[in-house]
Write a protein that holds these residues in place. Structure first.
Motif, PDB file in Angstrom:
ATOM      1  N   ARG A  31       0.638   0.345   2.718  1.00  0.00           N
ATOM      2  CA  ARG A  31      -0.620   1.121   2.875  1.00  0.00           C
ATOM      3  C   ARG A  31      -1.881   0.378   2.795  1.00  0.00           C
ATOM      4  NH1 ARG A  31       1.157   6.014   4.516  1.00  0.00           N
ATOM      5  NH2 ARG A  31       3.133   6.884   3.754  1.00  0.00           N
ATOM      6  N   LEU A  32      -2.962   0.924   3.280  1.00  0.00           N
ATOM      7  CA  LEU A  32      -4.154   0.209   3.091  1.00  0.00           C
ATOM      8  C   LEU A  32      -4.671  -0.124   1.557  1.00  0.00           C
ATOM      9  CD1 LEU A  32      -6.567   2.679   5.162  1.00  0.00           C
ATOM     10  CD2 LEU A  32      -6.584   0.244   5.340  1.00  0.00           C
ATOM     11  N   VAL A  33      -4.575  -1.431   1.287  1.00  0.00           N
ATOM     12  CA  VAL A  33      -4.453  -1.862   0.024  1.00  0.00           C
ATOM     13  C   VAL A  33      -6.021  -1.936  -0.529  1.00  0.00           C
ATOM     14  CG1 VAL A  33      -5.209  -4.355   0.655  1.00  0.00           C
ATOM     15  CG2 VAL A  33      -4.055  -4.001  -1.345  1.00  0.00           C
ATOM     16  N   ASN A  34      -6.701  -1.771   0.116  1.00  0.00           N
ATOM     17  CA  ASN A  34      -8.277  -1.513  -0.437  1.00  0.00           C
ATOM     18  C   ASN A  34      -8.351  -0.008  -0.894  1.00  0.00           C
ATOM     19  OD1 ASN A  34      -8.364  -0.636   2.165  1.00  0.00           O
ATOM     20  ND2 ASN A  34     -10.397  -1.137   2.716  1.00  0.00           N
ATOM     21  N   LEU A  35      -7.833   0.911  -0.335  1.00  0.00           N
ATOM     22  CA  LEU A  35      -8.098   2.102  -0.829  1.00  0.00           C
ATOM     23  C   LEU A  35      -6.955   2.722  -1.628  1.00  0.00           C
ATOM     24  CD1 LEU A  35      -9.407   3.598   2.384  1.00  0.00           C
ATOM     25  CD2 LEU A  35     -10.292   4.257   0.044  1.00  0.00           C
ATOM     26  N   ALA A  36      -5.667   2.410  -1.372  1.00  0.00           N
ATOM     27  CA  ALA A  36      -4.282   2.491  -2.093  1.00  0.00           C
ATOM     28  C   ALA A  36      -4.503   1.973  -3.597  1.00  0.00           C
ATOM     29  CB  ALA A  36      -3.026   2.408  -1.403  1.00  0.00           C
ATOM     30  N   ALA A  37      -5.076   0.756  -3.564  1.00  0.00           N
ATOM     31  CA  ALA A  37      -4.894  -0.060  -4.781  1.00  0.00           C
ATOM     32  C   ALA A  37      -6.366  -0.466  -4.992  1.00  0.00           C
ATOM     33  CB  ALA A  37      -4.240  -1.228  -4.601  1.00  0.00           C
ATOM     34  N   GLY A  38      -7.473   0.528  -4.475  1.00  0.00           N
ATOM     35  CA  GLY A  38      -8.879  -0.222  -4.988  1.00  0.00           C
ATOM     36  C   GLY A  38      -9.684   1.257  -4.674  1.00  0.00           C
ATOM     37  N   ASP A  39     -10.948   1.034  -4.698  1.00  0.00           N
ATOM     38  CA  ASP A  39     -11.902   2.033  -4.590  1.00  0.00           C
ATOM     39  C   ASP A  39     -12.301   1.976  -3.013  1.00  0.00           C
ATOM     40  OD1 ASP A  39     -11.912   3.221  -7.032  1.00  0.00           O
ATOM     41  OD2 ASP A  39     -13.144   1.601  -7.656  1.00  0.00           O
ATOM     42  N   ASP A  73     -10.817  -6.688  -3.406  1.00  0.00           N
ATOM     43  CA  ASP A  73     -10.888  -6.216  -4.494  1.00  0.00           C
ATOM     44  C   ASP A  73      -9.580  -5.447  -4.946  1.00  0.00           C
ATOM     45  OD1 ASP A  73     -11.980  -4.571  -6.872  1.00  0.00           O
ATOM     46  OD2 ASP A  73     -12.230  -2.816  -5.317  1.00  0.00           O
ATOM     47  N   GLY A  74      -8.857  -4.890  -3.942  1.00  0.00           N
ATOM     48  CA  GLY A  74      -7.585  -4.217  -3.947  1.00  0.00           C
ATOM     49  C   GLY A  74      -6.555  -5.184  -4.350  1.00  0.00           C
ATOM     50  N   ILE A  75      -6.575  -6.296  -3.475  1.00  0.00           N
ATOM     51  CA  ILE A  75      -5.625  -7.237  -3.966  1.00  0.00           C
ATOM     52  C   ILE A  75      -5.830  -8.103  -5.175  1.00  0.00           C
ATOM     53  CG2 ILE A  75      -4.767  -9.783  -3.357  1.00  0.00           C
ATOM     54  CD1 ILE A  75      -5.313  -8.883  -0.415  1.00  0.00           C
ATOM     55  N   MET A  76      -7.029  -8.248  -5.783  1.00  0.00           N
ATOM     56  CA  MET A  76      -7.199  -8.984  -6.881  1.00  0.00           C
ATOM     57  C   MET A  76      -6.970  -8.124  -8.195  1.00  0.00           C
ATOM     58  SD  MET A  76     -10.275 -11.849  -6.169  1.00  0.00           S
ATOM     59  CE  MET A  76     -11.222 -10.555  -5.606  1.00  0.00           C
TER      60      MET A  76
END
Length: 412
Positions: free
Chosen positions: A337-345, A194-197
């Motif tokens: 940093r953590l892509v799922n939190l720094a770039a997602g929910d 989710d964060g990457i996309m």
């Protein structure tokens, strides 16, 4: 204590996020109903270092409803949602966090939550425990115990315990079956992609994805990449996990060779220097680098900055391009940093409901049983209660052993 926030006026949007999350957290809902009447945490002071977004806020509010005084900061400088932080402060929890804290501010806010003089802690990555065993040793004697959320933190705790230095009991929530089987695999798998996309808006199908590490988190990331249509390559240092990845249908390569074929790289090892300038030099033009491990040390960001002759802006602030000497551009997500939190929910709501249910139950049990200092597993009763309640919430029934079957299984 007075909260430290970016903007208290953001609270209305945060309340909406918290209410939405609470509606999808039946396990915390069941605990909440009991806590409102029994208040089993009355008199406790709880310091929390977790990713401060809506699901975490529901947990923090629950602990306060159980009678505790609660102070919270974020376990990552980029994972705080400022609207949620403002809303949580309005609901009676002291908050010391905002998105984009500097390293110095990040450390200072951890000090602020410990000013509560906690009797219990909830940690993610061992930040509070590290402080309590270093700069704030004066407070450690007052800590009844705590719970640790993640693999990296449990590793640090076990190292402290082996050295005979751990000063209070800690429950390794990360190692519970209802945590690592679901949070680490399905939570990390879904939220990482989710964060990457959402950050890159590129297609995953048809690309080669390199997953560094094949623990439970790596299994989740690799499995979801395969489901999205990617060719998946796994890198490992453990021969058993490498064999597992091979038998799960993935190609296994050392990173120096995987670097030449990958389009998207995801690190989930918990170790440092997994991807270094040696590997940057071998990568394709346009390769995307993301980390889903707890700390921002898996991708050598300083090395990437040092070897680049120029930097490029990405399509949003969570993307940075690094132009190599030969003109290739490598794209780093969320500053490593953590892509799922720094770039997602972060993880899906229902997944965190499982983990946070175990957190609350583990803290409550510590107040009753008061074990000696050490690292302890989640109590099997708590693990199974969360599992059973999850099935009930989704309308699934399972069989029960008959007395005769139980006797048979117990006999030799």
């Amino acid at each position: 204590m007075t909260s430290t926030l970016k903007d208290p006026g953001l609270a209305p949007a945060g309340h909406a996020k918290m209410d939405w999350a609470a509606r999808h957290m039946p396990i915390l809902g069941a605990i909440r109903r009991r806590y409102q009447t029994d208040r089993p945490l009355a008199g406790q002071r709880i310091a929390i270092s977790l990713h401060l977004e809506a699901k975490t806020a529901v947990l923090a509010e629950l602990l306060a409803l159980g009678g505790a005084e609660v102070a919270i900061t974020s376990s990552n400088p980029l994972s705080t949602q400022d609207d949620v932080a403002a809303a949580l402060a309005e609901r009676g929890v002291t908050v010391h966090a905002w998105r984009g804290m500097s390293d110095e501010e990040f450390r200072a806010m951890h000090e602020r939550v410990l000013d509560l003089a906690p009797t219990l802690i909830l940690d993610d990555g061992g930040e509070l425990t590290a402080l309590l065993h270093d700069r704030r040793q004066d407070l450690a004697a007052g800590v009844t115990g705590g719970a640790e959320e993640t693999t990296t933190g449990v590793t640090r705790l076990k190292a402290l315990a082996r050295a005979g230095r751990l000063r209070y009991p800690m429950v390794a929530v990360n190692d519970a079956e209802m945590k690592h089987l679901f949070d680490n695999r399905y939570g990390t798998g879904q939220s990482t992609w989710d964060g990457i996309m959402r950050t890159t808006n590129v297609v995953v199908a048809g690309k080669t994805v390199v997953v560094a590490g094949y623990g439970w988190c790596g299994k989740g990331v690799a499995g979801r990449a395969k489901g999205l249509g990617a060719r998946v390559v796994v890198t490992e240092v453990d021969p058993i996990r490498a064999n597992e990845a091979l038998m799960d249908g993935f190609e296994v390569l050392p990173m120096r060779r995987a670097a030449e074929v990958g389009d998207i790289f995801v690190t989930v090892t918990g170790d440092k220097d997994v991807i270094t300038p040696e590997h940057f030099a071998r990568m394709k033009d346009g390769a995307i680098l993301a980390n889903a491990g707890h700390f921002d040390v898996e991708i050598d960001v300083r090395g990437l900055e040092r070897t680049a002759r120029a930097q490029l802006p990405g399509r949003n602030p969570a993307v940075r391009g690094f132009v190599q000497e030969d003109g290739r551009a490598l794209w780093l997500l969320a500053d490593g940093r953590l892509v799922n939190l720094a770039a997602g929910d972060g993880h899906p709501i229902e997944i965190m409901d499982l983990t946070f249910g175990l957190q609350a139950l583990s803290l409550e049990r510590l107040t009753r049983e008061r074990p000696a200092p050490g690292v302890y597993p989640v109590h099997p009763e708590d693990d199974r209660w969360v599992a059973a309640l999850r099935l009930e919430a989704v309308g699934v029934e399972i069989d029960q052993l008959t007395p005769e079957q139980e006797r048979y299984l117990a006999s030799w």
